[in-house]
Enzyme design. Structure first.
Site, PDB file in Angstrom:
ATOM      1  N   LEU A 213      33.355  40.219   1.909  1.00 36.93           N
ATOM      2  CA  LEU A 213      33.067  41.609   2.225  1.00 36.93           C
ATOM      3  C   LEU A 213      31.592  41.728   2.568  1.00 36.93           C
ATOM      4  O   LEU A 213      30.751  41.039   1.988  1.00 36.93           O
ATOM      5  CB  LEU A 213      33.397  42.535   1.048  1.00 36.93           C
ATOM      6  N   ASP A 214      31.285  42.603   3.536  1.00 40.02           N
ATOM      7  CA  ASP A 214      29.888  42.857   3.852  1.00 40.02           C
ATOM      8  C   ASP A 214      29.149  43.352   2.608  1.00 40.02           C
ATOM      9  O   ASP A 214      29.753  43.926   1.696  1.00 40.02           O
ATOM     10  CB  ASP A 214      29.766  43.928   4.954  1.00 40.02           C
ATOM     11  N   THR A 215      27.856  43.160   2.610  1.00 46.37           N
ATOM     12  CA  THR A 215      27.050  43.605   1.469  1.00 46.37           C
ATOM     13  C   THR A 215      27.187  45.107   1.253  1.00 46.37           C
ATOM     14  O   THR A 215      27.235  45.577   0.105  1.00 46.37           O
ATOM     15  CB  THR A 215      25.571  43.238   1.695  1.00 46.37           C
TER      16      THR A 215
END
Length: 349
Positions: A213-215
């Site tokens: 998942l993106d930050t």
């Protein structure tokens, strides 16, 4: 002249109230024939022999059969008797094998544990409920349907399936669902000291994360030390679906909904969603749900930006059959046996 004293060996003498032998014959030595009579009666099968009568009339009682269980147990130590009672309490006649005519073709694992115990330890069901499943023919071990409660398996190596679904019985395999907060990077270690997934797990085992998942994206991430399952869940060929909730400028027109469902072309190819719907189609912010099985980088953000509705907040809520449910950001939970089996099925295992 005094009378002679009675002599048992003299003629006319008396020893037991009867006359002695006549004709000067010597009287044979006295023998108690009672024991021989008792033996004769026992040999003839006389149930009313002297042994029984003596016992019932207050005479010497016959000792218990030392070869019987009562005699042996009385000689055991206290610890040995306690262990014997424990073994008896653990025994269940239903664990005994069925007659040979009803046996299955499965070969027991030497030194293994009972099948219903393996199922109960894996969290599939209680021991009794597991026995019901076995009796119904719903359980298979290494490809063989097993109906015996006493079948022995190895939780580490035996392939156990219930209703065709693989059961995770190996005690060293771990499966967790984690709600990754925003601002956490999707790795187990970061050289720059930024918050990682490892900061939200208590396991000392090395764990793999399923997907990324993106930050700036929060939501569901699976953690496990099952390498084969991890590879399958992340490989594009198995097409594991993932569900996202996104906040975008609203409302979202019907034409955009139809456009997304039909497919959107991006710089690196077309995006085909499994489903798309607007949950709260309000102004100025709408909440939409996107389900797709692709794993290209920033795919949801790029898709919605391409149709004029850039994402302000994004969260992943499902990976295959596993849902985030009420799990709060920064918390994790162990998957249930049912969820693990459903993951196996989704991954073709």
């Amino acid at each position: 002249m005094s009378r002679p004293r009675n002599n048992p060996n003299s003629r006319g003498g008396r020893d037991d109230g009867q006359g002695g032998p006549r004709g000067g014959q010597k009287r044979p030595p006295h023998r108690d024939t009672r024991a021989s009579n008792e033996r004769a009666q026992q040999q003839r099968g006389n149930p009313s022999g002297n042994n029984a009568s003596r016992s019932s009339s207050g005479g010497p009682k016959a000792h218990g059969n030392r070869g019987g269980s009562g005699g042996r147990e009385s000689e055991l130590s206290v610890a040995a008797r306690q262990r014997l009672e424990a073994l008896r309490s653990e025994h269940d006649p239903s664990d005994d094998d069925k007659p040979d005519a009803d046996r299955d073709t499965y070969v027991d694992v030497p030194g293994g544990i009972r099948l219903q115990k393996a199922l109960a330890q894996a969290g599939v069901a209680s021991r009794r409920a597991s026995e019901d499943m076995i009796a119904s023919g719903r359980v298979a071990v290494d490809g063989h349907t097993v109906r015996r409660f006493g079948a022995r398996v190895d939780p580490q190596s035996s392939e156990i399936r219930v209703d065709g679904m693989l059961v995770a019985t190996a005690p060293d395999l771990l499966y967790y669902a984690l709600h990754k907060p925003r601002g956490v990077i999707s790795t187990m270690w970061d050289p720059h000291g930024r918050p990682t997934l490892a900061d939200y797990t208590e396991s000392e085992e090395r764990l793999f994360h399923v997907g990324r998942l993106d930050t700036d994206t929060e939501g569901l991430i699976l953690l496990t030390n099952d390498g084969e399952l991890t590879n399958r869940l992340t490989h594009p060929s198995y097409e594991i679906s993932k569900t996202y909730l996104a906040k975008v400028p609203g409302p979202v027109p019907n034409r955009v909904v139809k456009q997304i469902r039909k497919g959107v072309e991006l710089d690196d190819g077309w995006v085909k969603v499994d489903s798309f719907r607007a949950l709260d189609n309000l102004e100025p912010t709408a909440l939409v749900e996107v389900r797709l099985h692709e794993g290209r980088k920033h795919i949801v953000r790029r898709l919605l930006k391409a149709v004029g509705h850039p994402v302000s907040e994004l969260a992943r809520t499902e990976i295959g059959p596993i849902g985030l449910n009420a799990l709060k950001p920064g918390t994790s939970r162990a998957l249930t046996a049912k969820e693990i089996s459903e993951l196996y099925t989704a991954a073709g295992m």
